[in-house]
Each structure stands twice: as structure tokens, then as C-alpha cells.
Design an enzyme around this catalytic site. Structure first.
Site, PDB file in Angstrom:
ATOM      1  N   GLU A 189       1.349  -0.281  -5.025  1.00 17.23           N
ATOM      2  CA  GLU A 189       0.391   0.764  -5.368  1.00 17.23           C
ATOM      3  C   GLU A 189       1.131   2.094  -5.428  1.00 17.23           C
ATOM      4  O   GLU A 189       1.741   2.508  -4.443  1.00 17.23           O
ATOM      5  CB  GLU A 189      -0.715   0.847  -4.320  1.00 17.23           C
ATOM      6  CG  GLU A 189      -1.714   1.976  -4.581  1.00 17.23           C
ATOM      7  CD  GLU A 189      -2.492   2.392  -3.347  1.00 17.23           C
ATOM      8  OE1 GLU A 189      -3.688   2.683  -3.493  1.00 17.23           O
ATOM      9  OE2 GLU A 189      -1.909   2.437  -2.243  1.00 17.23           O
ATOM     10  N   ASP A 210       0.830  -1.195   0.000  1.00 18.82           N
ATOM     11  CA  ASP A 210       0.000   0.000   0.000  1.00 18.82           C
ATOM     12  C   ASP A 210       0.872   1.255   0.000  1.00 18.82           C
ATOM     13  O   ASP A 210       1.877   1.327   0.717  1.00 18.82           O
ATOM     14  CB  ASP A 210      -0.884  -0.014   1.256  1.00 18.82           C
ATOM     15  CG  ASP A 210      -1.800   1.176   1.355  1.00 18.82           C
ATOM     16  OD1 ASP A 210      -2.823   1.184   0.660  1.00 18.82           O
ATOM     17  OD2 ASP A 210      -1.484   2.101   2.132  1.00 18.82           O
TER      18      ASP A 210
END
Length: 553
Positions: free
Chosen positions: A273, A204
């Protein structure tokens, strides 16, 4: 069957994202859990995907619903326990499914023991584990950095008598990756789960790890560039070019360390990401050289921009700039409006109750979106419910729980509309998701088009998803072959996929009008194709709205 030992399984893989709060509640709490996921792994395997990405299930106060972690090495009781996760891993591997878990390393919860100790003083063992800065002489924040979720990225702490940095919620303090001990703690976290059998990680906000140590002000935004996040007129985060608060050069070295760890566990993989102003350059830096991330995705296809010219331009920029890096295409996830709504024809997205997963136009449009990523060169992330054609759920303000949406309502309704629970049945309470009141309401249109309902409809979008994904697995050229575009109508993606064994010609009409392409110079051959596709023929071909045609050369 045991899980494949192919170390390059991730290359061209299809990864299915599960948002655990919303998949299946096995305990009657109104919140999905690990046992619920385990009970549906046969269903996931039937789709023809290669891996499952599970959003955070770690111990958390849930102020950002799991993306604020207070213990990286344990399962939050609402989801189960570590033994439940071990069972999930074992069953997934028996079905030849890889398991990737969501690691949130850039920040943690303010209830994590590391932050609790760090905020006590400026001379304890964890004092430098977070980003602390003195106030300016007038008491104002250290610089102009903004939080993605609105407002300054700095919050005053009266115990330290300093500000701390948080790129997201005030309850999500940023870890200081300039500290080697923080880096090692992050690597130890990853190894804990690797030893437990995970096959990789979705990282993330992977470009948020490091900040500029001089805390220089970000310059104002002069242009909207690819992959930028928070670029909305209601959010001051988008007013800046994020030159100093993220995407710092030191991150590359840490990712090399991370990869060195994963190389000790053959077959493990990472997908990062990346949300920044120059996302493709960052993707290239993070995935090139076979010594950092295996692959990455950006927000390029997670915006409201759509259509063949946009997709073609995005793919070409990736081809030009990624070099030997590897892309992962994502058109939907837990952070953005569902793609069937976001990319709908103008004027059709307001009446969500009119949605019907058996409507032929909706089926064709959804399958054209699927073909745009699964026929392109790269790996693919799919989000739960896309295989059912789910549109964005309509919620009232009283339904909202997302702090992002509550801050910016009504101009922005937040992320709850894409996070509502899966609908498994049509005749049970809450679509079979839970016997209790769900943490978010199950959309009535989703219940109408539940898994149970679509299984009984031979032409439903669910069956076409399975058909396409399982067909794709049979053609190595679609997993790792080269890709070259051919001139054609503006609204058509027209391209060749080629390796040393096979060549495929592909055409995807991404419009609601007929299009004509010219395959006069190609010797099109018969081949087995998904039933929702049509065969390309040598000569002029007419493509119906949203039609996909392929052939072998």
C-alpha cells in the site's frame, strides 16, 4: 483440490479483502472472528477470486482496530487463536484460495513490549528501536511533521524526556527502520507466518518505514499530486509535501531484503500500500527489477475523482512510469468510502435507504466499475460487500468508534461507514452477522440486499460478479496481456488487450448517457462473454449507459 503451485499466481490475480471484525461472528461477541471467515470460504471461492487478504487479527489493544499491534506472532483472543488460523489456512488451500495477511511494520502499539522497554531510558536494548528526538530549546516539537490522523506527528514522553514519532495515532509509535535490529525483527515476523503457511502479505503503509534522520521540515504543498493521502481542507496533513517523513530511498534496500526472504518460500507474494505525493514513481521504485515487491497499489483510485478520462489518465501514467513493475488496482477498502457511494452520480448519494442491489441502473454502474479494473492490465483488490453492491452505511455520531472520524466529525465521518458488518441473511438478527449487538450496526439497506437475498435473485449483482470473475480466469490475455488504448469518446474506456495467443477489444461506457464508438477497422469475432456484457461488432457500436462490450479479434 490443492492450492496452485504457480509462483506467478499473483500476476493478474483478484484478491478479496476480508475485514475480520465485520465478516462473521461465530461466537456471539458482536465481533467477527477467524472461525467466521473459515465458515464462509466456500462462498468466497465461489466468487472466482484467487486470494483472500485478511486485515490484521494480531494481538492488539484495538485503538485502531488491529492496525496497532502489540504482538506480531499471536492472534488476538477476540478473533480466536493460532490453531483457528491454521484451520483457516488448510481449508483455504483445499479450495485453491491463497491467503495473504496484513503486516503493519511501520509502527506498532504503545503497548508492545518493544515500546514499553524503549520508553524507559535512552540506553536500554530497545532504546533506538523507535524514533526519539529532543525538544527544541523552547520545548516545541522537533519539526513540522504532521500525523495522518490530525495534529503533530510527535508526542512528549515524560519518562524518556523526549518526543517520539507517530505518523498515525499517538498510540502507534513509529519503528526506527534505520536500526538493523528492527529490520531483522520485521523479517522474523514475516518468516513466522510464512512457516505457518501464508501465501503472502499486504504491506500496510509500506513507504512509511524510513524517515529522514536529519528530521528536516517538510515543505508546504504546492500542488495536489497523484496518490496523496489526507489532502482535505480540514486536515493539516495535506498542507505539506511529504518529502522527509516517508518514502525515503533507504526503503528500497529493505524491500530487497524482504523479497530475498520470500524467495525462500516459492509462491509467496507481496502487495504494498503506497500513499505519497508521487505514488507512481514510488510504485515503480518498489516493484521494478523483480527483486522487491511483486505489486503495489496507491490511493489513485481510492479518491472521489472518477470517470473515464481520470481512469484512462491514471492507467496511462502507470504504463509510462512503472516500467517492468506491476500495478494492483483497488477502488475500495476499509479506509475509504464505498465506491458505489463515492463514485455515484452527483445528487444520488444522500438517500442511502433508496439503494437497491437489484436496481438495474445500480447493477450496471457497479459492473462497469468492476470491468474498469478487471479488464485492465494488472491485479485487482476487491473489498468485502462490493460483490453485493453495498453503498456507504449511514451512521450517527453516537455509532462512531473510528478515532479518525471522531477527530474530524462532522466534516469527515471517518471509516466506520465502510466497515459495518456483512449481511448474510434477511430474517436473522443483525443480518446473520452476530447474535449479539455488533461492534458497528449492520445497515438496514445491506440486510435488504444480503447474500441470502441476492442468491435468490438470478439477475442480482452478486451473480454477475461471479460470472465476470470466472470468465476472466479463462482468458490469459486478461491476466498478463499488454494493454493499448484506442481513440474514442471521452466517457468511454476503449482499448485492446493482447498476448501471443489472443486479442480482445474492450469498451466500457462510464457515463449515464449513450456513447458511440467506431470499430470499423477491427474484424470482431464471436466469443463467449459474461451475460452482463455485450458483443462488439465491426463498424459503429452504440453503448448504452454503463454498458460493457467486448469481442475477440
Amino acid at each position: 483440490m490443492t492450492v496452485s503451485n504457480n509462483s506467478n499466481w499473483w500476476r493478474g490475480a483478484v484478491i478479496y479483502q476480508v475485514y475480520p471484525r465485520s465478516y462473521l461472528d461465530s461466537t456471539g461477541t458482536g465481533v467477527g472472528d477467524l472461525k467466521g471467515i473459515t465458515s464462509k470460504l466456500e462462498y468466497i471461492a465461489s466468487l472466482g477470486v484467487d486470494a483472500v487478504w485478511i486485515s490484521p487479527f494480531f494481538t492488539s489493544p484495538m485503538k485502531d482496530f488491529g492496525y496497532d499491534i502489540s504482538d506480531y506472532c499471536d492472534v488476538d483472543p477476540i478473533f480466536g487463536c493460532l490453531a483457528d488460523f491454521d484451520v483457516l489456512i488448510e481449508k483455504a488451500h483445499s479450495l485453491n484460495l491463497k491467503i495473504m495477511i496484513d503486516l503493519v511494520l511501520s509502527h506498532c502499539s504503545d503497548e508492545h513490549k518493544w515500546f514499553k522497554e524503549s520508553r524507559l531510558s535512552d540506553n536500554n536494548d530497545k532504546a533506538d528501536w523507535f524514533v526519539w528526538a529532543d525538544a527544541n530549546d523552547d520545548g516545541s516539537v522537533p519539526n513540522n511533521w504532521q500525523s495522518v490522523f490530525g495534529g503533530a506527528a510527535w508526542t512528549w514522553d515524560s519518562r524518556r524526556k523526549q518526543y517520539y514519532l507517530h505518523n498515525f495515532l499517538t498510540s502507534q509509535p513509529d519503528l526506527n527502520f534505520h536500526n538493523p535490529e528492527v529490520q531483522q525483527a520485521s523479517l522474523d515476523t514475516a518468516e513466522f507466518w510464512l512457516k505457518r503457511g501464508v501465501d503472502g502479505f499486504r504491506l500496510d503503509a509500506v513507504n512509511f518505514y524510513f524517515h529522514d534522520q536529519r528530521l528536516r521540515n517538510n515543505p508546504p504543498r504546492v500542488e495536489v499530486t497523484e496518490g496523496a493521502i489526507g489532502v482535505r481542507p480540514d486536515n493539516p496533513y495535506g498542507f505539506q509535501m511529504h518529502k522527509y517523513d516517508k518514502s525515503q530511498p533507504q526503503n528500497v534496500r529493505f524491500l530487497e531484503k524482504f523479497r530475498s526472504l520470500l524467495d525462500q518460500y516459492p509462491g509467496s507474494a507481496t502487495v504494498g500500500e503506497i500513499g505519497c505525493d508521487h505514488s507512481i514513481e514510488t510504485m515503480a521504485a518498489y516493484t521494478s527489477g523483480n527483486n522487491k515487491l511483486n505489486m503495489a497499489y496507491s490511493f489513485d483510485l481510492l479518491t472521489e475523482e472518477k470517470g473515464a478520462p481520470f481512469l484512462k489518465g491514471t492507467i496511462l501514467r502507470h504504463q509510462e512510469k512503472l516500467l517492468d513493475g506491476w500495478p494492483c488496482w483497488s477502488t475500495g477498502n476499509h479506509d475509504v468510502q464505498r465506491v458505489m457511494t463515492r463514485w455515484a452520480d452527483k445528487g444520488t448519494v444522500e438517500k442511502q435507504t433508496d439503494y437497491d442491489a437489484n436496481n438495474q441502473k445500480d447493477i450496471e454502474r457497479g459492473l462497469a466499475y468492476l470491468a474498469s479494473t478487471t479488464l485492465a492490465r494488472g491485479s485487482v483488490c476487491l473489498y468485502q460487500g462490493e460483490e453485493l453492491g453495498f453503498t456507504e452505511a449511514k451512521l450517527t455520531y453516537e455509532d462512531l468508534v473510528d478515532p479518525y472520524g471522531l477527530t474530524f466529525w462532522p466534516e469527515y465521518q471517518g471509516r466506520d461507514g465502510c466497515r459495518t458488518p456483512m449481511a448474510w441473511t434477511t430474517d436473522q438478527p443483525n443480518g446473520g452477522f452476530s447474535t449479539a449487538k455488533p461492534w458497528l450496526p449492520v445497515a438496514s439497506s445491506h440486510i435488504k440486499n444480503s447474500v441470502e437475498a441476492l442468491e435468490l435473485q438470478p439477475e442480482a449483482i452478486l451473480h454477475h460478479y461471479r460470472d465476470i470473475l470466472n470468465w476472466r480466469k479463462q482468458h490469459e490475455v486478461l491476466l498478463d496481456g499488454d494493454m493499448e488504448f484506442i481513440d474514442g469518446p471521452e466517457d468511454v474506456l476503449f482499448f485492446v488487450r493482447k498476448n501471443d495467443k489472443q486479442t480482445l477489444l474492450c469498451a466500457i461506457n462510464l457515463s449515464n448517457k449513450e456513447q458511440t464508438i467506431d470499430a470499423t477497422h477491427y474484424e470482431c469475432q464471436l466469443m463467449a462473454i459474461p451475460k452482463s456484457f455485450a458483443l462488439l461488432e465491426t463498424g459503429k457500436n452504440t453503448l448504452a449507459p454503463w454498458q460493457v462490450k467486448v469481442c475477440q479479434l
